[in-house]
Design a protein around this motif. Structure first.
Motif, PDB file in Angstrom:
ATOM      1  N   ARG A 138       1.357 -14.927   4.915  1.00 42.42           N
ATOM      2  CA  ARG A 138       2.146 -14.298   3.811  1.00 42.42           C
ATOM      3  C   ARG A 138       1.054 -13.450   2.824  1.00 42.42           C
ATOM      4  NH1 ARG A 138       6.061 -19.047   1.477  1.00 42.42           N
ATOM      5  NH2 ARG A 138       6.478 -17.515  -0.083  1.00 42.42           N
ATOM      6  N   TYR A 139      -0.149 -13.579   2.985  1.00 43.03           N
ATOM      7  CA  TYR A 139      -0.938 -12.851   2.100  1.00 43.03           C
ATOM      8  C   TYR A 139      -1.740 -12.035   3.007  1.00 43.03           C
ATOM      9  CZ  TYR A 139       0.922 -15.867  -1.446  1.00 43.03           C
ATOM     10  OH  TYR A 139       1.781 -16.512  -2.242  1.00 43.03           O
ATOM     11  N   ASP A 140      -3.006 -12.782   3.812  1.00 47.71           N
ATOM     12  CA  ASP A 140      -3.943 -11.886   4.491  1.00 47.71           C
ATOM     13  C   ASP A 140      -3.512 -11.048   5.552  1.00 47.71           C
ATOM     14  OD1 ASP A 140      -6.702 -13.752   3.772  1.00 47.71           O
ATOM     15  OD2 ASP A 140      -4.719 -14.772   3.564  1.00 47.71           O
ATOM     16  N   ASN A 141      -2.248 -11.146   6.303  1.00 50.37           N
ATOM     17  CA  ASN A 141      -2.001 -10.478   7.273  1.00 50.37           C
ATOM     18  C   ASN A 141      -0.795  -9.659   6.862  1.00 50.37           C
ATOM     19  OD1 ASN A 141      -2.752  -9.823   9.915  1.00 50.37           O
ATOM     20  ND2 ASN A 141      -0.627 -10.781  10.836  1.00 50.37           N
ATOM     21  N   GLN A 142      -0.551  -9.648   5.634  1.00 50.52           N
ATOM     22  CA  GLN A 142       0.537  -8.602   4.986  1.00 50.52           C
ATOM     23  C   GLN A 142       0.053  -7.472   4.532  1.00 50.52           C
ATOM     24  OE1 GLN A 142       3.864  -8.742   4.625  1.00 50.52           O
ATOM     25  NE2 GLN A 142       4.058 -10.481   5.865  1.00 50.52           N
ATOM     26  N   PRO A 143       0.543  -6.315   4.647  1.00 48.36           N
ATOM     27  CA  PRO A 143       0.225  -5.104   4.159  1.00 48.36           C
ATOM     28  C   PRO A 143       0.016  -5.254   2.790  1.00 48.36           C
ATOM     29  CG  PRO A 143       2.044  -4.594   5.792  1.00 48.36           C
ATOM     30  CD  PRO A 143       1.702  -6.185   5.452  1.00 48.36           C
ATOM     31  N   TYR A 144      -0.857  -4.828   2.070  1.00 49.12           N
ATOM     32  CA  TYR A 144      -1.276  -5.069   0.469  1.00 49.12           C
ATOM     33  C   TYR A 144      -1.090  -6.488   0.048  1.00 49.12           C
ATOM     34  CZ  TYR A 144       0.467  -0.196   1.314  1.00 49.12           C
ATOM     35  OH  TYR A 144       0.503   1.000   1.590  1.00 49.12           O
ATOM     36  N   GLY A 145      -1.117  -7.539   0.830  1.00 50.59           N
ATOM     37  CA  GLY A 145      -0.846  -8.902   0.645  1.00 50.59           C
ATOM     38  C   GLY A 145      -2.023  -9.358  -0.104  1.00 50.59           C
ATOM     39  N   LEU A 146      -3.356  -8.847  -0.418  1.00 49.26           N
ATOM     40  CA  LEU A 146      -4.185  -9.199  -1.264  1.00 49.26           C
ATOM     41  C   LEU A 146      -4.272  -8.789  -2.795  1.00 49.26           C
ATOM     42  CD1 LEU A 146      -7.061  -9.650   1.532  1.00 49.26           C
ATOM     43  CD2 LEU A 146      -5.375 -11.529   0.528  1.00 49.26           C
ATOM     44  N   ALA A 147      -3.157  -7.846  -2.995  1.00 51.61           N
ATOM     45  CA  ALA A 147      -3.329  -7.151  -4.175  1.00 51.61           C
ATOM     46  C   ALA A 147      -3.025  -7.955  -5.356  1.00 51.61           C
ATOM     47  CB  ALA A 147      -2.391  -6.203  -4.270  1.00 51.61           C
ATOM     48  N   TRP A 148      -2.203  -8.967  -5.310  1.00 54.13           N
ATOM     49  CA  TRP A 148      -1.881  -9.817  -6.472  1.00 54.13           C
ATOM     50  C   TRP A 148      -3.159 -10.649  -6.659  1.00 54.13           C
ATOM     51  CZ3 TRP A 148       1.115 -10.812 -10.421  1.00 54.13           C
ATOM     52  CH2 TRP A 148       1.368 -11.813 -10.609  1.00 54.13           C
ATOM     53  N   GLU A 149      -4.076 -11.372  -5.772  1.00 55.04           N
ATOM     54  CA  GLU A 149      -4.980 -12.028  -5.783  1.00 55.04           C
ATOM     55  C   GLU A 149      -6.178 -11.211  -6.636  1.00 55.04           C
ATOM     56  OE1 GLU A 149      -7.240 -15.374  -3.105  1.00 55.04           O
ATOM     57  OE2 GLU A 149      -7.132 -13.279  -2.436  1.00 55.04           O
TER      58      GLU A 149
END
Lengths: 424, 454
Positions: A138-149
């Motif tokens: 849900r985060y590392d393998n999602q496009p733009y998935g690390l933006a929130w962090e």
């Protein structure tokens, strides 16, 4: 409006568990919804993500209902169930045919009172693996998935509990021990730190007896110390550049806004809607429709007990520049601050919010969760009308004033840059 | 009262659930209407389903049906695109459009008090859409950028490639959005022709749930929709069942930290004879949290956040697919476990598993008629799959009749292990290294269109 006056009965068991009952016999369906007053904000650095991992452990069986049985019993009863964790709270819920109310209460009470005897190393290891995979998926393998962090880490000082995401960091997830989990349970999962809502088709006397029988004997561990944190301030604007394997640039702008249900909270929802909530909203119209420099643009207010974030995000069309987009966004913010909005725009937003609100009441599990939410944030479960009225009273002056105060401050700007540029 | 926590509470009484009455009506222009009246809240939801999805895209113009669906609300009658959207927004009504392989869906959710104006606006969209060239260029460009973005997302790539692999050259293989080259070929007149040729009451259904009486509803529908009299053009669509030999494929997605796995095959269209045994079989296999596949891959092995299997039913065919994403290191192990489960269920299911699945489906029934959205989903299934109007009245009996033998037969008949396409999307080098040490077939390297590239 009568349909928004949701009658309820509220009382407290001797162990401190708050009970909220709302009867609705339209359909033979009942919702059970438990809120524990703990979310990721109550974690410590080094053990981030523990509240969410703990939510997983609550589905790993308790003393009288072994591993998998919670799911099995509820699904066999034709019900649905799940749980979720955010900054402020963790909730667990079942929706069942009303003749299975006792089953749901038995299961919720067993994990509230008898989780620890069933806890073991094997289950913990399994769920750490599951949660690590959840993070990857849900985060590392999602496009733009690390933006929130990245936004949270830049916007909040490291000691503020909203400075890390609910999922937690990979290293922290790997580090949890049985002791961490046990202590977390003892500290936060006392009946005195929780509230139970039963909504839908039931008889009051039967339901109250069942609740007393199943929950009344669970011992209280007292209440954890109240969490206090200072209102976060961002002294200087922060610009972050992050390279990622995506095709298009994306820009995020994030400001500190206000806490959930504080006076300006609803204004930000309206601002978000007027800027990006519809095809004809200001930023969508300008960036996506007229200038065609963005593929999409969105805005939202995310607020909790200890802070709020107002976020605008736009994905650039190929070959367009960050600066052009940013300039347009700030032009529109400036317009909000100086000229405000039209009566029609304001009315449009309010009408949409009202319709969505009524729409969300169709499902009894949703309604149950609302009751718990209002109880937690406002100490009054029947705050449906109050909530809607927060939007009704907003006028142009209030909106201008809010945008002047908050959107003139320093902000976080995150730019996601594709690692491989597209040749145009 | 003393309670015994050691045993699950026993069931005391049965609930009474009365299935709401489904009205099957038709308008003077031939539009078929399915309707459930429901008065708990002052809300109405409706969905116009027109059989003009992407399987009707002409050769070389994949993406036309979707572009049509994006264009139909870009201005109508006296309103331009933004004004039209604004009219709906002022009512607090939501108007959304979507497109899949079979159908285009126009959906409205509104407060009862705004139904008439919402219908009036809908009628403008249906009768007098603008299809303006400038709007077309913008929407076409938007699709082209979406197509570019698809390559960022391993999940989307896996779904696209899987459809290509199992449907070979058939109409269901193609992407609903189309491809960069095909979308380029589409001109605004194609959209206008598509509208004239396919968007007609005779190949549409309107499904409605909410707070209105039948007579008032019919009067309103006649008032606003009676002029809709397009005639549908007959077109042949390539939808024949194809048989693909079992093969293993890798689609490279560099820098992936996970592998997206899809394992399955094309299957028959929804068939009333074995639909229920097949549904129960899949529930036990991978259709719910406590299914064999999820318990194995998630709760026992910790390979994934969730694993599932599904039959997706199109109008003319279906596909069986097991989907999971796992950390790259576990790619081969996950594939092996899934194939093991597929083999195992052909040996049958236990009585306990059968009863569990049946109880779950039977008792869940009332919960599926709670909101207007759920009812719309149910009514849409009737419309799309041309199910009998008493389908939901017979539903519980049909479930009750399924026995262990039926489930075993459904597994043997519907799970075709010699037709499996085994697709892994992720870090090619790492995945290939794992597979080379196994007994699997020769690896085929493909692109997202399912074409072999090495």
């Amino acid at each position: 409006m009568n349909i928004l006056n949701i009658k309820y009965e509220k009382y407290t068991l001797s162990n401190g568990l708050e009970i909220i009952l709302h009867q609705n016999k339209n359909l033979p369906i009942t919702a059970v919804n438990v809120w524990y007053k703990v979310g990721s904000a109550f974690e410590k650095r080094g053990k981030t993500g523990l509240a969410h991992l703990f939510e997983h452990m609550m589905f790993q069986g308790s003393q009288h209902a072994p591993k998998e049985m919670h799911f099995r019993y509820i699904q066999e009863a034709g019900g649905t169930l799940n749980g979720s964790t955010n900054f402020d709270r963790t909730n667990y819920y079942e929706k069942i045919p009303s003749n299975f109310l006792e089953l749901a209460l038995w299961l919720e009470s067993d994990r509230m009172g008898f989780l620890l005897p069933a806890l073991n190393q094997e289950k913990l290891k399994n769920q750490k693996d599951v949660v690590l995979n959840e993070r990857l998926e849900r985060y590392d393998n999602q496009p733009y998935g690390l933006a929130w962090e990245k936004i949270l880490a830049a916007l909040f000082p490291p000691e503020h509990p909203y400075s890390w995401p609910t999922i937690g960091s990979i290293e922290d997830i790997k580090s949890y021990t049985i002791e961490d989990v046990t202590n977390f349970f003892k500290k936060h999962y006392s009946p005195s730190n929780a509230a139970l809502v039963v909504a839908g088709d039931f008889e009051f006397s039967t339901c109250k007896n069942l609740i007393e029988n199943y929950f009344g004997s669970i011992t209280s561990n007292g209440k954890p110390q109240e969490l206090k944190c200072q209102s976060p301030v961002l002294s200087n604007t922060v610009v972050i550049n992050h390279d990622e394997d995506v095709k298009l640039e994306r820009i995020y702008l994030a400001w500190h806004s206000t806490n959930a249900f504080s006076s300006n909270d609803a204004v930000f929802d309206i601002i978000a809607d007027i800027l990006c909530g519809s095809k004809n909203s200001r930023l969508h119209k300008k960036l996506v429709f007229e200038k065609e420099i963005a593929q999409d643009v969105s805005a939202m207010q995310i607020s909790g007990k200890f802070g709020g974030i107002f976020l605008i995000a736009a994905t650039l069309k190929p070959g367009k520049s960050f600066d052009a987009i940013k300039e347009e966004i700030f032009k529109e913010i400036n317009k909000l601050q100086v000229e405000g909005v039209s009566t029609k725009e304001l009315l449009k937003s309010k009408n949409g919010i009202k319709a969505n609100f009524i729409n969300s009441l169709q499902q009894i599990d949703n309604l149950a969760d609302h009751l718990n939410s209002y109880n937690y944030y406002l100490s009054e479960p029947n705050s449906f009308l109050y909530d809607l009225n927060r939007y009704e009273v907003i006028d142009n002056d209030f909106l201008m004033q809010t945008s002047k105060i908050y959107l003139s401050k320093s902000f976080v700007e995150l730019r996601i840059n594709p690692t491989k540029k597209i040749s145009k | 009262m003393k309670i015994n926590r050691s045993i699950a509470p026993s069931l005391k009484d049965e609930i009474e659930f009365k299935l709401p009455e489904i009205k099957s009506l038709s308008l003077s222009n031939g539009l078929r209407v399915l309707f459930i009246e429901r008065n708990f809240l002052p809300l109405i939801k409706m969905q116009l389903i027109t059989s003009c999805g992407s399987i009707y895209d002409p050769e070389g113009k994949n993406g036309l049906a979707n572009l049509f669906s994006m264009m139909i609300d870009e201005g109508a009658d006296e309103f331009n695109s933004l004004e039209l959207s604004e009219e709906f927004d002022m009512l607090g009504s939501s108007f959304t459009i979507s497109c899949n392989h079979d159908n285009v869906f126009l959906s409205i959710q509104t407060l009862t008090e705004n139904l008439e104006r919402s219908l009036e606006l809908l009628s403008k969209v249906i009768l007098k859409p603008h299809f303006d060239l400038h709007d077309f260029k913008r929407e076409q460009n938007k699709v082209k950028v979406m197509l570019m973005q698809q390559h960022d997302d391993a999940e989307i790539l896996a779904d696209l490639a899987f459809s290509h692999l199992i449907h070979a050259r058939g109409a269901y293989a193609n992407s609903v959005l189309g491809y960069e080259d095909s979308v380029d070929q589409i001109i605004v007149n194609d959209v206008i022709d598509f509208f004239k040729n396919f968007f007609a009451p005779e190949n549409s259904h309107l499904v409605i749930s909410g707070n209105i009486s039948e007579t008032v509803l019919i009067d309103l529908l006649e008032k606003y929709l009676h002029e809709w009299n397009n005639r549908k053009k007959n077109t042949a669509v390539n939808i024949k069942r194809v048989f693909q030999p079992r093969s293993i494929y890798i689609l490279n997605k560099e820098n992936s930290v996970q592998t997206e796995i899809r394992i399955g095959h094309q299957a028959e269209k929804r068939n009333s004879l074995d639909y229920f045994p097949k549904t129960i079989m899949n529930m036990i296999l991978g259709g719910q949290f406590v299914s064999r596949i999820n318990l194995n891959l998630r709760e026992a092995k910790g390979f994934t956040y969730g694993a599932s299997s599904n039959f997706t039913h199109y109008k003319n065919l279906s596909e069986f697919c097991t989907a999971v994403s796992v950390a790259t290191d576990n790619s081969l192990a996950a594939v092996n476990e899934i194939i093991l489960e597929l083999n195992k269920i052909k040996e049958g299911v236990t009585l306990k598993e059968l009863l569990f699945a049946k109880d779950s489906l039977i008792r869940r029934f009332p919960l599926q008629f709670e909101s207007n959205s759920q009812i719309i989903t149910n009514l849409s299934a009737l419309a799309i799959h041309e199910l009998p109007i008493n389908y939901f009245n017979e539903y519980l009996n049909n479930i009750k009749q399924v026995n262990q033998e039926d489930v075993k037969n459904a597994a043997i008949k519907n799970l075709k292990l010699d037709e499996l396409s085994i697709l892994l999307v992720g870090n090619q080098r790492e995945i290939a290294k794992q597979l080379s040490k196994s007994q699997h077939e020769r690896i085929n390297y493909i692109n997202f269109r399912g074409e072999i590239i090495g």
